[in-house]
Design a protein around this motif. Sequence first.
Motif, PDB file in Angstrom:
ATOM      1  N   THR A  85     -43.290  27.959  -1.510  1.00 58.84           N
ATOM      2  CA  THR A  85     -44.135  29.064  -1.956  1.00 58.84           C
ATOM      3  C   THR A  85     -45.136  28.613  -3.007  1.00 58.84           C
ATOM      4  O   THR A  85     -46.311  28.998  -2.977  1.00 58.84           O
ATOM      5  N   TRP A 124     -37.145  32.057   6.125  1.00 59.19           N
ATOM      6  CA  TRP A 124     -37.104  31.838   4.684  1.00 59.19           C
ATOM      7  C   TRP A 124     -37.949  32.843   3.931  1.00 59.19           C
ATOM      8  O   TRP A 124     -37.613  33.261   2.832  1.00 59.19           O
ATOM      9  N   TRP A 125     -39.067  33.308   4.547  1.00 59.33           N
ATOM     10  CA  TRP A 125     -39.917  34.237   3.815  1.00 59.33           C
ATOM     11  C   TRP A 125     -39.274  35.603   3.682  1.00 59.33           C
ATOM     12  O   TRP A 125     -39.605  36.380   2.771  1.00 59.33           O
ATOM     13  N   ARG A 166     -37.420  26.927  -0.856  1.00 59.77           N
ATOM     14  CA  ARG A 166     -38.336  28.037  -0.644  1.00 59.77           C
ATOM     15  C   ARG A 166     -39.280  28.211  -1.824  1.00 59.77           C
ATOM     16  O   ARG A 166     -40.475  28.512  -1.648  1.00 59.77           O
ATOM     17  N   SER A 214     -29.057  29.163   1.177  1.00 56.86           N
ATOM     18  CA  SER A 214     -30.252  29.342   1.988  1.00 56.86           C
ATOM     19  C   SER A 214     -31.420  28.506   1.505  1.00 56.86           C
ATOM     20  O   SER A 214     -32.535  28.694   1.970  1.00 56.86           O
ATOM     21  N   ALA A 250     -30.623  36.991  -1.187  1.00 58.94           N
ATOM     22  CA  ALA A 250     -30.654  35.759  -0.397  1.00 58.94           C
ATOM     23  C   ALA A 250     -29.237  35.353  -0.033  1.00 58.94           C
ATOM     24  O   ALA A 250     -28.306  35.531  -0.812  1.00 58.94           O
ATOM     25  N   ARG A 256     -32.801  28.018  -1.868  1.00 61.37           N
ATOM     26  CA  ARG A 256     -33.702  28.744  -2.759  1.00 61.37           C
ATOM     27  C   ARG A 256     -34.722  27.803  -3.399  1.00 61.37           C
ATOM     28  O   ARG A 256     -35.904  28.146  -3.530  1.00 61.37           O
ATOM     29  N   THR A 296     -36.234  35.997   2.811  1.00 64.15           N
ATOM     30  CA  THR A 296     -35.364  35.888   1.636  1.00 64.15           C
ATOM     31  C   THR A 296     -36.164  35.769   0.347  1.00 64.15           C
ATOM     32  O   THR A 296     -35.580  35.778  -0.733  1.00 64.15           O
ATOM     33  N   VAL A 297     -37.486  35.635   0.463  1.00 67.85           N
ATOM     34  CA  VAL A 297     -38.329  35.528  -0.724  1.00 67.85           C
ATOM     35  C   VAL A 297     -39.031  36.847  -1.017  1.00 67.85           C
ATOM     36  O   VAL A 297     -39.154  37.279  -2.159  1.00 67.85           O
TER      37      VAL A 297
END
Length: 359
Positions: A188, A164-165, A184, A179, A175, A181, A167-168
């Motif tokens: 975060t 996941w990180w 995530r 996924s 992304a 969002r 895609t951040v």
Amino acid sequence: MHVCPACGTSNGPGDDFCGNCGAYLGWSDTPPAPDRRPEPAPAPAPPPAEKPAPAGGGAGPGAEPGREEGTGPPPRTGPGLDRTEPPAPAPPPAPGATTPAPVVPVRPAKPVAPRPVVRPAAVPDEAAGTPCHACGTPNPPGRRFCRRCAAALNPAAEPASPPWWRTVWPPRRRARAGSGRAVRFLVTLAAVAAVCVGALLLLPAGRTAFEDARDKMGEPRPVTPVGIEASAEVPRHPAVNTTDGVSNRYWGAPAPGASVTYTFREPFRLVDLIIINGASKSPEDYARQARALRVDLEVTEQDGTRHREELALGDRPGPQTFPLGISDVKTVRLVLRSAVDLTEDRHLALAEVEFFRRG
């Protein structure tokens, strides 16, 4: 039987999609028509030759009674019965009549074999095999697509999903669909909040560690107070004797609980505090008076904040060092506790007190 219109692969009568290419088989329900070629027409037979009728309408010489020309059974032949005569020449055509075209002989046509028709092999409708993961229909071995729903029977392994990180960060990374969002973002946000709270909680400890490192890197320098005030003192032993730099003079307190307060000209960081207990630092004069084995320390900063500590003194002559590390120190107060060897003719003695700042 279904023949794929795209690749020509044979498929079973119950298959809806081709097992090789996955094309739809509904357009191939009508079987192909056999190849038929028109047969050659037979050659026309020549017309029979006509004999001229004899004059007078009667039968000619040698003709059998009751038999006309061209009718009845053929003349009999044999030994003694050969009555055939050569045919008479044809009469000339009448004026204005059309002359018939001569008959040309035709070579018989060669027989041509019909083109072979490819008949697909029969495939049983029910076949044992791995069922389709989409609709559960069993498919024969070797098929690539399901015969019912055209789903791939052996799909290629999908690449592993990135963490996941990934895609951040970095923010420009695209992304993948679905996924998470929002999840995530919440994770975060929670991580950032935890770091902020931890920094606020650990900031004093971190600052203290930083300042202690600076204290050890520099050489401490002595600081002399500008004001000294004692709560009680015996004659000829004032509290100023604790900062005169001479160890054979001391401050005499009549009883435990007596205190002395030191005031400084400007705030400083108090790194070390050195105390010489008893009447002197020499072993011969040390035990002449009573000693305090505990001292209550109270440090006041410039903004009024107070720090209190309890210092345990050893019953021995000589300096005893106490690292403190307190910033913005304005005043320091010492209270004598836990007296030893205190009698009517003795009093508490404190020989010297030294203050050191960061170098």
